[in-house]
Design an enzyme around this catalytic site. Structure first.
Site, short mmCIF file in Angstrom:
data_model
loop_
_atom_site.label_atom_id
_atom_site.label_comp_id
_atom_site.label_asym_id
_atom_site.label_seq_id
_atom_site.Cartn_x
_atom_site.Cartn_y
_atom_site.Cartn_z
N TYR A 107 -1.29 0.13 10.54
CA TYR A 107 -1.90 -0.75 8.51
C TYR A 107 -0.50 -0.38 7.50
O TYR A 107 0.01 -1.42 7.16
CB TYR A 107 -3.13 0.12 7.92
CG TYR A 107 -3.33 -0.44 6.67
CD1 TYR A 107 -3.47 -1.48 6.22
CD2 TYR A 107 -2.97 0.49 6.05
CE1 TYR A 107 -3.25 -2.09 5.55
CE2 TYR A 107 -3.56 0.09 4.21
CZ TYR A 107 -3.59 -0.96 4.10
OH TYR A 107 -3.83 -1.74 2.87
N THR B 296 0.62 -1.31 -0.25
CA THR B 296 -0.02 -0.04 -0.34
C THR B 296 0.72 1.36 -0.21
O THR B 296 1.87 1.56 0.75
CB THR B 296 -0.96 -0.22 1.33
OG1 THR B 296 -1.32 1.43 1.09
CG2 THR B 296 -0.28 -0.33 3.03
#
Ligand code: UFG
Length: 321
Positions: A141, A117
């Site tokens: 995350y 990501t």
């Protein structure tokens, strides 16, 4: 037919990948615990229900299907939630991925495509981000995804695991035929929320922060169509099968849109006023994340076809209706 193990194959991106794999002549074997995925999205190959934290179950599945590669989509992926429950993110992302990677190596399945990501970069202050940009995640995350990238590199050196790491920017849109859509429960992503307002399922959308150092004060993101994203995955799979070794690619469109611009575009497309309410910043959000995809364009020969904001919103709207 070659089997590909698709973790998270019942989720938004994973199910689109399964469809693309099937159309390309592979047999996508979905492995999913259905916590955030949907059983009715598994339509393109066999389904193995299970959790990637379960090493014994993974060993069974690898032995049964002997996949030529793993595409690893299964993850928790909400920035806001990661700020509140970091432990869940480290466990479900890092620990679970380590368990999966070890099982793949035990089974001799050494081709691995990983969903990373742009959150691994943190807040890069408006620069266009590429594979060489320094990583400085600002939430659990992004940090857990960066750690998995390190595991893949270590296992490459130790065991010959070949990995393609894709750092996604903001994935949007839906299968252009309308067969698959973006579904999360609860929904947290901007474009589906705007469309839920247009459908009358919500009264308004909250804009999280209007005091960022961006031209209109709202966050800028680079949106990439899920169909283009899964095309890159097929190119990455072939790259691995051709023995071209490990690599890292950023996947985005190269264009940034502010939250206000996305709202305006959605209003134009759906013909609904979509009321907005200004709200506080959401913890963990970077001001601006825009991708330079030259590396994927040059090396993989990837050419995004549908990653224009109006097309992504139209496709999402068609699928949602
Ligand atoms: N936003 C709002 N209101 C909402 C929802 C979102 O203003 O109701 C804003 C967010 O603050 C952000 C932008 O719209 O500025 C996009 O938010 P999304 O929740 O749609 O997407 P994120 O940028 O938070 O997250 C996405 C992916 C993650 C990925 C991340 C990288 O969902 O998996 O990009 O930052 F890691």
């Amino acid at each position: 037919m070659k089997n590909v193990l698709v973790t998270g194959g019942a989720g938004y991106i994973g199910s689109h990948a399964c469809k693309a794999l099937k159309l390309a002549g592979y047999n996508p074997v979905t492995f999913d615990n259905l916590i955030t995925g949907w059983a009715d999205a598994v339509r393109f190959g066999p389904f193995e229900q299970g959790d990637i934290l379960d090493a014994a179950r993974l060993d069974d599945v690898f032995a049964r299907w002997q996949p030529v590669a793993v595409m690893h989509f299964a993850a928790l992926s909400q920035v806001g939630e990661a700020m509140q429950e970091p432990g869940r993110y480290w466990r479900s992302n890092l620990v679970a991925s380590l368990t999966l990677i070890e099982a793949a190596v035990r089974a001799g399945c050494l081709n691995f495509v990983f969903s990373s990501t742009c959150a691994v970069y943190g807040d890069r202050d408006g620069v266009v981000i590429d594979e060489n940009t320094a990583q400085a995640p600002i939430n659990a995350y992004g940090a857990s995804k960066r750690a998995i990238e390190d595991v893949l590199r270590n296992f490459g050196h130790a065991y010959g695991l070949r990995s393609i790491i894709f750092r996604y920017f903001n994935v949007a849109g839906a299968d252009p035929t309308g067969e698959l859509s973006e579904r999360h429960l609860p929904e947290t992503h901007l474009i589906p929320i705007l469309l839920e307002v247009a459908k009358g399922q919500r009264d308004h959308v909250k804009i999280f922060g209007s005091d960022y150092a961006t031209p209109d004060g709202t966050c800028i993101r680079d949106y990439i169509h899920v169909a283009d994203l899964v095309d890159a995955h097929l190119l990455g799979l072939r790259w691995l099968e051709d023995g071209r070794g490990s690599n890292v690619f950023c996947l985005g469109s190269g264009h940034g849109y502010s939250v206000r611009q996305v709202v305006e575009e959605a209003r134009n497309i759906v013909g609904h006023p979509i009321p907005v309410v200004m709200a506080d910043r959401r913890l963990g959000d970077a001001a601006s994340l825009v991708c330079g995809s030259q590396h994927a364009l040059q090396e993989l020969g990837w050419a995004p076809q549908r990653s224009l904001l109006p097309i992504m919103i139209e496709d999402a709207w068609r699928a949602m209706r």
